[in-house]
Enzyme design. Structure first.
Site, PDB file in Angstrom:
ATOM      1  CD  GLU A   8      -6.831  -3.252   1.874  1.00  0.00           C
ATOM      2  OE1 GLU A   8      -7.150  -2.310   1.121  1.00  0.00           O
ATOM      3  OE2 GLU A   8      -6.103  -3.113   2.872  1.00  0.00           O
TER       4      GLU A   8
ATOM      5  CG  ASP B 104      -1.406  -0.588   2.046  1.00  0.00           C
ATOM      6  OD1 ASP B 104      -1.471  -0.102   0.906  1.00  0.00           O
ATOM      7  OD2 ASP B 104      -2.375  -0.673   2.810  1.00  0.00           O
TER       8      ASP B 104
ATOM      9  CG  HIS C  62      -5.727  -0.099  -2.929  1.00  0.00           C
ATOM     10  ND1 HIS C  62      -4.594   0.337  -3.534  1.00  0.00           N
ATOM     11  CD2 HIS C  62      -5.420  -0.250  -1.621  1.00  0.00           C
ATOM     12  CE1 HIS C  62      -3.633   0.467  -2.622  1.00  0.00           C
ATOM     13  NE2 HIS C  62      -4.117   0.113  -1.447  1.00  0.00           N
TER      14      HIS C  62
HETATM   15 ZN    ZN Z   1      -3.745  -0.203   0.762  1.00  0.00          ZN
END
Ligand code: ZN
Length: 133
Positions: A11, A89, A8
């Site tokens: 983001e 997600d 990740h």
């Molecule tokens: Zn996520």
């Protein structure tokens, strides 16, 4: 151990996290990668290294990493041929499934061929070895 690596990164807008994930940790896939849509060099890097971004449209709106009036990342990624796959997600928290993320994508792009090709892309970027010993 020859396992695929997904991280990740980017983001919430920090492009450097994507670069570190790729260049220092050898990421094969990037989760979210939202920040990449604002940097042509990073999108070039993702494309030339064939690193897929896990795009999560519903999550990106709900976490506000993509603001209500901003375009989704997949528009820019398609424009720059950045490889990406649609992901959900956090279905348990959002109480929605991958189908709902597909629905958002289809509503936004009207690109049914991309949806129909998702299974092929998901297999390509999965970490499953198609030719086990
Ligand atoms: Zn996520």
């Amino acid at each position: 151990m020859n396992l695929g690596i997904t991280i990740h990164a980017g983001e919430t807008g920090n492009i450097n996290n994507i670069l570190v994930a790729i260049n220092q940790f050898g990421a094969d896939r990037i989760g979210h990668g939202t920040a990449a849509m604002n940097c042509i060099d990073t999108m070039d890097l993702l494309r030339t290294r064939d690193i897929a971004v896990e795009v999560c449209p519903i999550s990106n709106r709900r976490t506000n990493s993509i603001k209500e009036d901003d375009a989704y990342t997949f528009h820019k990624f398609m424009e720059h041929n950045v490889p990406f796959i649609l992901c959900s997600d956090n279905p348990a928290i959002h109480k929605l499934s991958l189908v709902d993320d597909y629905r958002v994508f289809l509503y936004e792009t009207q690109d049914l061929s991309f949806i129909l090709n998702q299974f092929t892309l998901q297999k390509k970027y999965s970490f499953i070895n198609p030719n086990p010993a």
